[in-house]
Design an enzyme around this catalytic site. Structure first.
Site, PDB file in Angstrom:
ATOM      1  N   HIS A 146       8.272  13.812 -35.821  1.00  0.00           N
ATOM      2  CA  HIS A 146       6.746  13.961 -35.577  1.00  0.00           C
ATOM      3  C   HIS A 146       6.451  13.532 -34.063  1.00  0.00           C
ATOM      4  O   HIS A 146       7.294  13.089 -33.379  1.00  0.00           O
ATOM      5  CB  HIS A 146       6.041  13.120 -36.632  1.00  0.00           C
ATOM      6  CG  HIS A 146       6.641  11.601 -36.679  1.00  0.00           C
ATOM      7  ND1 HIS A 146       6.478  10.646 -35.662  1.00  0.00           N
ATOM      8  CD2 HIS A 146       7.178  10.992 -37.447  1.00  0.00           C
ATOM      9  CE1 HIS A 146       6.939   9.743 -36.242  1.00  0.00           C
ATOM     10  NE2 HIS A 146       7.413   9.731 -37.430  1.00  0.00           N
ATOM     11  N   GLY A 180       5.730  10.710 -33.000  1.00  0.00           N
ATOM     12  CA  GLY A 180       6.093   9.468 -32.595  1.00  0.00           C
ATOM     13  C   GLY A 180       7.413   9.521 -32.200  1.00  0.00           C
ATOM     14  O   GLY A 180       7.832   9.129 -31.043  1.00  0.00           O
ATOM     15  N   HIS A 181       8.280  10.455 -32.880  1.00  0.00           N
ATOM     16  CA  HIS A 181       9.809  10.648 -32.262  1.00  0.00           C
ATOM     17  C   HIS A 181       9.705  11.232 -30.942  1.00  0.00           C
ATOM     18  O   HIS A 181      10.142  11.088 -29.947  1.00  0.00           O
ATOM     19  CB  HIS A 181      10.451  11.562 -33.310  1.00  0.00           C
ATOM     20  CG  HIS A 181      10.677  11.155 -34.502  1.00  0.00           C
ATOM     21  ND1 HIS A 181      10.056  11.401 -35.769  1.00  0.00           N
ATOM     22  CD2 HIS A 181      11.606   9.994 -34.931  1.00  0.00           C
ATOM     23  CE1 HIS A 181      10.608  10.756 -36.763  1.00  0.00           C
ATOM     24  NE2 HIS A 181      11.498   9.855 -36.454  1.00  0.00           N
ATOM     25  N   GLN A 198      20.978   2.536 -45.512  1.00  0.00           N
ATOM     26  CA  GLN A 198      19.878   1.574 -45.289  1.00  0.00           C
ATOM     27  C   GLN A 198      18.719   1.999 -46.583  1.00  0.00           C
ATOM     28  O   GLN A 198      17.833   1.478 -46.346  1.00  0.00           O
ATOM     29  CB  GLN A 198      19.522   1.891 -43.843  1.00  0.00           C
ATOM     30  CG  GLN A 198      18.649   3.293 -43.831  1.00  0.00           C
ATOM     31  CD  GLN A 198      18.291   3.409 -42.409  1.00  0.00           C
ATOM     32  OE1 GLN A 198      19.139   3.567 -41.355  1.00  0.00           O
ATOM     33  NE2 GLN A 198      17.127   3.414 -42.018  1.00  0.00           N
ATOM     34  N   GLN A 226      12.448  -3.777 -37.198  1.00  0.00           N
ATOM     35  CA  GLN A 226      13.960  -3.207 -36.817  1.00  0.00           C
ATOM     36  C   GLN A 226      14.164  -3.191 -35.267  1.00  0.00           C
ATOM     37  O   GLN A 226      15.457  -3.408 -34.900  1.00  0.00           O
ATOM     38  CB  GLN A 226      13.481  -1.609 -37.175  1.00  0.00           C
ATOM     39  CG  GLN A 226      14.822  -0.872 -36.706  1.00  0.00           C
ATOM     40  CD  GLN A 226      14.817   0.752 -37.211  1.00  0.00           C
ATOM     41  OE1 GLN A 226      15.159   0.797 -38.221  1.00  0.00           O
ATOM     42  NE2 GLN A 226      14.154   1.706 -36.289  1.00  0.00           N
ATOM     43  N   VAL A 282       2.602   5.574 -32.170  1.00  0.00           N
ATOM     44  CA  VAL A 282       1.706   6.841 -32.152  1.00  0.00           C
ATOM     45  C   VAL A 282       0.864   7.025 -33.491  1.00  0.00           C
ATOM     46  O   VAL A 282       1.531   7.016 -34.466  1.00  0.00           O
ATOM     47  CB  VAL A 282       2.222   8.169 -31.856  1.00  0.00           C
ATOM     48  CG1 VAL A 282       1.538   9.397 -31.720  1.00  0.00           C
ATOM     49  CG2 VAL A 282       3.390   7.981 -30.531  1.00  0.00           C
ATOM     50  N   SER A 317       4.361   8.548 -39.339  1.00  0.00           N
ATOM     51  CA  SER A 317       5.695   8.461 -40.066  1.00  0.00           C
ATOM     52  C   SER A 317       6.270   9.563 -40.853  1.00  0.00           C
ATOM     53  O   SER A 317       5.303  10.332 -41.393  1.00  0.00           O
ATOM     54  CB  SER A 317       5.348   7.228 -41.346  1.00  0.00           C
ATOM     55  OG  SER A 317       6.455   7.218 -42.167  1.00  0.00           O
ATOM     56  N   SER A 318       7.306   9.791 -40.769  1.00  0.00           N
ATOM     57  CA  SER A 318       8.011  11.123 -41.851  1.00  0.00           C
ATOM     58  C   SER A 318       7.346  10.890 -43.150  1.00  0.00           C
ATOM     59  O   SER A 318       7.383  11.902 -43.671  1.00  0.00           O
ATOM     60  CB  SER A 318       9.554  11.004 -41.658  1.00  0.00           C
ATOM     61  OG  SER A 318       9.888  11.035 -40.262  1.00  0.00           O
ATOM     62  N   ARG A 319       7.359   9.641 -43.463  1.00  0.00           N
ATOM     63  CA  ARG A 319       6.988   9.483 -45.118  1.00  0.00           C
ATOM     64  C   ARG A 319       5.447   9.902 -45.457  1.00  0.00           C
ATOM     65  O   ARG A 319       5.112   9.892 -46.583  1.00  0.00           O
ATOM     66  CB  ARG A 319       7.433   8.087 -45.350  1.00  0.00           C
ATOM     67  CG  ARG A 319       8.856   7.654 -45.765  1.00  0.00           C
ATOM     68  CD  ARG A 319       9.212   6.429 -46.022  1.00  0.00           C
ATOM     69  NE  ARG A 319      10.510   6.181 -46.640  1.00  0.00           N
ATOM     70  CZ  ARG A 319      11.390   5.600 -45.681  1.00  0.00           C
ATOM     71  NH1 ARG A 319      10.884   5.060 -44.725  1.00  0.00           N
ATOM     72  NH2 ARG A 319      12.560   5.602 -46.431  1.00  0.00           N
TER      73      ARG A 319
HETATM   74  O1  PAF Z   1      14.121   4.266 -37.512  1.00  0.00           O
HETATM   75  C1  PAF Z   1      14.613   4.845 -38.058  1.00  0.00           C
HETATM   76  O2  PAF Z   1      14.498   6.302 -38.241  1.00  0.00           O
HETATM   77  C2  PAF Z   1      16.208   4.543 -38.726  1.00  0.00           C
HETATM   78  O3  PAF Z   1      16.039   3.134 -39.287  1.00  0.00           O
HETATM   79  C3  PAF Z   1      17.357   4.677 -37.606  1.00  0.00           C
HETATM   80  C4  PAF Z   1      17.177   3.610 -36.365  1.00  0.00           C
HETATM   81  C5  PAF Z   1      17.531   5.894 -36.938  1.00  0.00           C
HETATM   82  C6  PAF Z   1      18.704   4.274 -38.061  1.00  0.00           C
HETATM   83  O4  PAF Z   1      19.254   4.952 -39.045  1.00  0.00           O
END
Ligand code: PAF
Length: 276
Positions: free
Chosen positions: A29, A31-32, A56, A149, A172, A181-183
């Site tokens: 999105h 943000g990325h 994770q 994170q 963003v 967020s992707s979610r």
């Molecule tokens: O923030 C994320 O999308 C994930 O936690 C990451 C840093 C790519 C690690 O899998």
């Protein structure tokens, strides 16, 4: 843009130096793309990874239904001027017998997200350390939306002596303040209409701070906003030290408001600098 699916292909496509790296789990999105744009400005060669990291996700979390669309992501990254996309399989990242974990200890990983999602940060640190060793970037880019994170990665980089700069990029937001967020795709239209309550709670805390109120008063204001939406179940709302994430009883420069909780189908988190 080159695409590498294996470690061997990645090694072949990487230059010796000048790499800026954006690790992601895909379903990209804006943000990325802000991370990618910043990396593009600051590095001659930009690598993005897309890997939904099973380590994770806890049992019962959304690993299997996490949104994925590699073709769409590939086109977005190509248009953004990325040089190399690394999209490995689980078997490529964690070959048979893979048994190593990277664990950042202490309150930084025990509190907040660490408490709600045990093992999450160990999974993040393990995959990010492996990616750093494979990609060998000079700079790497993480969103401030996942503030805890970002601090965990900074700690790991200092402790293990990775020779790279960790750049935090501001969150963003949608027009109504919801952090991208992707979610967010899991939100029903009705939930989406209310989902900016995390941001509104943070703004309410900031308003109290700026009006000279105490930390306790700011927290009460934030709680008041969250209480407006009964279907949102709060995990935490806190005012914390910007580096240690320990709860504050008095204001300090950089004080951070953090909030997380869930609608029935989706968990949301957010944070904001809340400074008097
Ligand atoms: O923030 C994320 O999308 C994930 O936690 C990451 C840093 C790519 C690690 O899998």
């Amino acid at each position: 843009m080159k695409v590498a699916h294996t470690v061997a292909e990645l090694r072949q496509a990487l230059p010796r130096e000048g790499v800026g790296f954006v690790p992601t789990m895909g379903y990209l999105h804006r943000g990325h793309l802000a991370l990618v744009e910043r990396a593009r400005r600051e590095n001659p060669f930009v690598v993005v990874s897309i890997f939904v990291n099973p380590l994770q996700f806890g049992p019962g979390e959304d690993y299997h239904r996490y949104p994925r669309d590699l073709e769409r992501d590939r086109a977005l990254l190509e248009a953004a001027g990325v040089d190399l996309l690394f999209a490995p399989s689980v078997e490529e990242m964690y070959p048979r017998g893979f048994a190593t974990r990277v664990s950042v200890e202490g309150p930084l990983t025990a509190l907040w997200e660490g408490e709600v999602r045990p093992g999450h940060f160990q999974g993040v640190a393990t995959v990010v350390a492996r990616l750093f060793l494979l990609v060998r970037p000079e700079r790497t880019y993480f969103g401030e939306k996942d503030y805890q994170q970002l601090l965990v990665i900074r700690r790991m980089v200092r402790d293990l002596g990775f020779s790279l700069e960790v750049v935090g990029v501001p969150t963003v937001r949608e027009e109504d303040g919801l952090a991208l967020s992707s979610r967010n795709v899991y939100l029903s239209p009705e939930e989406r209409g209310k989902a900016n309550l995390l941001y509104r709670a943070l703004l309410a805390m900031r308003e109290v701070a700026r009006a000279g109120g105490s930390v306790a008063e700011a927290l009460r204001a934030g709680e008041g906003v969250l209480a407006e939406v009964p279907e949102f179940r709060k995990d935490y709302l806190a005012l914390v030290h910007p580096e240690t994430l320990l709860p504050l009883s008095d204001w300090m420069p950089g004080a951070r408001g953090i909030v997380a909780g869930r609608f029935p189908q989706v968990r949301l988190i957010d944070n904001l600098e809340v400074h008097p």
